[in-house]
Design a protein around this motif. Sequence first.
Motif, PDB file in Angstrom:
ATOM      1  N   MET A   1       0.816  -1.185   0.000  1.00 13.59           N
ATOM      2  CA  MET A   1       0.000   0.000   0.000  1.00 13.59           C
ATOM      3  C   MET A   1       0.869   1.261   0.000  1.00 13.59           C
ATOM      4  SD  MET A   1      -3.177   0.764  -0.004  1.00 13.59           S
ATOM      5  CE  MET A   1      -3.608   2.373  -0.469  1.00 13.59           C
ATOM      6  N   THR A   2       1.943   1.228   0.752  1.00 14.29           N
ATOM      7  CA  THR A   2       2.814   2.404   0.772  1.00 14.29           C
ATOM      8  C   THR A   2       3.439   2.649  -0.598  1.00 14.29           C
ATOM      9  OG1 THR A   2       4.658   1.097   1.641  1.00 14.29           O
ATOM     10  CG2 THR A   2       3.308   2.283   3.229  1.00 14.29           C
ATOM     11  N   GLU A   3       3.706   1.580  -1.336  1.00 13.24           N
ATOM     12  CA  GLU A   3       4.244   1.737  -2.697  1.00 13.24           C
ATOM     13  C   GLU A   3       3.212   2.410  -3.600  1.00 13.24           C
ATOM     14  OE1 GLU A   3       6.027  -1.018  -6.306  1.00 13.24           O
ATOM     15  OE2 GLU A   3       5.800  -1.899  -4.324  1.00 13.24           O
ATOM     16  N   ALA A   4       1.945   2.038  -3.442  1.00  5.83           N
ATOM     17  CA  ALA A   4       0.883   2.643  -4.239  1.00  5.83           C
ATOM     18  C   ALA A   4       0.714   4.118  -3.889  1.00  5.83           C
ATOM     19  CB  ALA A   4      -0.434   1.895  -4.015  1.00  5.83           C
ATOM     20  N   LEU A   5       0.776   4.452  -2.611  1.00  7.37           N
ATOM     21  CA  LEU A   5       0.671   5.847  -2.196  1.00  7.37           C
ATOM     22  C   LEU A   5       1.853   6.660  -2.732  1.00  7.37           C
ATOM     23  CD1 LEU A   5      -0.545   5.438   1.493  1.00  7.37           C
ATOM     24  CD2 LEU A   5      -1.881   6.248  -0.467  1.00  7.37           C
ATOM     25  N   ASP A   6       3.034   6.070  -2.677  1.00 11.35           N
ATOM     26  CA  ASP A   6       4.215   6.749  -3.193  1.00 11.35           C
ATOM     27  C   ASP A   6       4.098   6.980  -4.697  1.00 11.35           C
ATOM     28  OD1 ASP A   6       6.766   7.925  -2.599  1.00 11.35           O
ATOM     29  OD2 ASP A   6       7.709   6.206  -3.584  1.00 11.35           O
ATOM     30  N   HIS A   7       3.569   5.995  -5.413  1.00 12.20           N
ATOM     31  CA  HIS A   7       3.343   6.128  -6.858  1.00 12.20           C
ATOM     32  C   HIS A   7       2.408   7.304  -7.149  1.00 12.20           C
ATOM     33  CE1 HIS A   7       2.250   5.117 -10.996  1.00 12.20           C
ATOM     34  NE2 HIS A   7       0.995   5.136 -10.603  1.00 12.20           N
ATOM     35  N   CYS A   8       1.305   7.387  -6.426  1.00 11.52           N
ATOM     36  CA  CYS A   8       0.346   8.479  -6.650  1.00 11.52           C
ATOM     37  C   CYS A   8       0.945   9.825  -6.246  1.00 11.52           C
ATOM     38  CB  CYS A   8      -0.940   8.217  -5.871  1.00 11.52           C
ATOM     39  SG  CYS A   8      -1.945   6.919  -6.599  1.00 11.52           S
ATOM     40  N   ARG A   9       1.746   9.828  -5.212  1.00  7.72           N
ATOM     41  CA  ARG A   9       2.383  11.069  -4.777  1.00  7.72           C
ATOM     42  C   ARG A   9       3.341  11.582  -5.847  1.00  7.72           C
ATOM     43  NH1 ARG A   9       6.944  12.409  -2.572  1.00  7.72           N
ATOM     44  NH2 ARG A   9       7.686  10.268  -2.365  1.00  7.72           N
ATOM     45  N   LYS A  10       4.144  10.676  -6.400  1.00  9.18           N
ATOM     46  CA  LYS A  10       5.154  11.077  -7.376  1.00  9.18           C
ATOM     47  C   LYS A  10       4.589  11.345  -8.770  1.00  9.18           C
ATOM     48  CE  LYS A  10       9.009   8.746  -5.146  1.00  9.18           C
ATOM     49  NZ  LYS A  10       9.920   7.590  -5.208  1.00  9.18           N
ATOM     50  N   SER A  11       3.640  10.525  -9.207  1.00  5.00           N
ATOM     51  CA  SER A  11       3.193  10.633 -10.604  1.00  5.00           C
ATOM     52  C   SER A  11       1.841  11.326 -10.782  1.00  5.00           C
ATOM     53  CB  SER A  11       3.139   9.246 -11.243  1.00  5.00           C
ATOM     54  OG  SER A  11       2.137   8.465 -10.642  1.00  5.00           O
ATOM     55  N   LYS A  12       1.076  11.489  -9.718  1.00  5.18           N
ATOM     56  CA  LYS A  12      -0.266  12.066  -9.852  1.00  5.18           C
ATOM     57  C   LYS A  12      -0.430  13.395  -9.122  1.00  5.18           C
ATOM     58  CE  LYS A  12      -1.750   8.341 -11.953  1.00  5.18           C
ATOM     59  NZ  LYS A  12      -2.164   8.333 -13.331  1.00  5.18           N
ATOM     60  N   GLY A  13       0.612  13.847  -8.424  1.00  4.09           N
ATOM     61  CA  GLY A  13       0.517  15.115  -7.708  1.00  4.09           C
ATOM     62  C   GLY A  13      -0.275  15.050  -6.422  1.00  4.09           C
ATOM     63  N   MET A  14      -0.338  13.887  -5.812  1.00  7.63           N
ATOM     64  CA  MET A  14      -1.068  13.706  -4.565  1.00  7.63           C
ATOM     65  C   MET A  14      -0.232  14.225  -3.392  1.00  7.63           C
ATOM     66  SD  MET A  14      -2.242  10.036  -3.041  1.00  7.63           S
ATOM     67  CE  MET A  14      -3.613   9.872  -1.942  1.00  7.63           C
ATOM     68  N   GLU A  15      -0.811  15.104  -2.598  1.00  4.53           N
ATOM     69  CA  GLU A  15      -0.167  15.592  -1.389  1.00  4.53           C
ATOM     70  C   GLU A  15      -0.798  14.867  -0.202  1.00  4.53           C
ATOM     71  OE1 GLU A  15      -0.395  19.847  -1.160  1.00  4.53           O
ATOM     72  OE2 GLU A  15       0.218  20.072  -3.245  1.00  4.53           O
ATOM     73  N   ILE A  16      -0.030  14.029   0.455  1.00 10.49           N
ATOM     74  CA  ILE A  16      -0.547  13.211   1.550  1.00 10.49           C
ATOM     75  C   ILE A  16      -0.279  13.924   2.874  1.00 10.49           C
ATOM     76  CG2 ILE A  16      -0.403  10.987   2.721  1.00 10.49           C
ATOM     77  CD1 ILE A  16       0.622   9.816   0.046  1.00 10.49           C
ATOM     78  N   TYR A  17      -1.339  14.138   3.629  1.00 11.04           N
ATOM     79  CA  TYR A  17      -1.218  14.764   4.945  1.00 11.04           C
ATOM     80  C   TYR A  17      -1.293  13.742   6.071  1.00 11.04           C
ATOM     81  CZ  TYR A  17      -1.812  19.024   2.307  1.00 11.04           C
ATOM     82  OH  TYR A  17      -1.650  20.038   1.398  1.00 11.04           O
ATOM     83  N   GLY A  18      -1.925  12.620   5.819  1.00  8.96           N
ATOM     84  CA  GLY A  18      -2.004  11.569   6.821  1.00  8.96           C
ATOM     85  C   GLY A  18      -2.637  10.324   6.235  1.00  8.96           C
ATOM     86  N   TYR A  19      -2.285   9.173   6.801  1.00 10.30           N
ATOM     87  CA  TYR A  19      -2.909   7.923   6.381  1.00 10.30           C
ATOM     88  C   TYR A  19      -2.828   6.912   7.514  1.00 10.30           C
ATOM     89  CZ  TYR A  19       1.863   6.260   5.393  1.00 10.30           C
ATOM     90  OH  TYR A  19       3.180   5.919   5.483  1.00 10.30           O
ATOM     91  N   CYS A  20      -3.728   5.966   7.464  1.00  8.75           N
ATOM     92  CA  CYS A  20      -3.736   4.860   8.421  1.00  8.75           C
ATOM     93  C   CYS A  20      -4.104   3.607   7.639  1.00  8.75           C
ATOM     94  CB  CYS A  20      -4.752   5.122   9.528  1.00  8.75           C
ATOM     95  SG  CYS A  20      -4.835   3.790  10.755  1.00  8.75           S
ATOM     96  N   ILE A  21      -3.178   2.677   7.556  1.00 12.65           N
ATOM     97  CA  ILE A  21      -3.408   1.444   6.808  1.00 12.65           C
ATOM     98  C   ILE A  21      -3.930   0.391   7.770  1.00 12.65           C
ATOM     99  CG2 ILE A  21      -2.349  -0.361   5.402  1.00 12.65           C
ATOM    100  CD1 ILE A  21      -0.258   1.777   4.565  1.00 12.65           C
TER     101      ILE A  21
END
Length: 71
Positions: A1-21
């Motif tokens: 899941m962290t890899e998917a979040l990192d992918h979206c952050r880098k390639s989709k412009g997602m700014e992550i402020y918090g998450y709970c898996i």
Amino acid sequence: MTEALDHCRKSKGMEIYGYCIMPGHVHLIFRLALGDPSGLMRDLKGFTSRKIMKTIRDTPIAGANISSQIR
């Protein structure tokens, strides 16, 4: 899941402020600079499902039993 979040952050412009898996779901607090959040979530789920399917196929014990039953 962290890899998917990192992918979206880098390639989709997602700014992550918090998450709970959690075992069966994830909680996200994010902002998308441009674009539609529903499109980002679609891409996130697609990326994650492809990784899960690859893991199932590449795992000898589980792959032999499960991958033939999943499309």
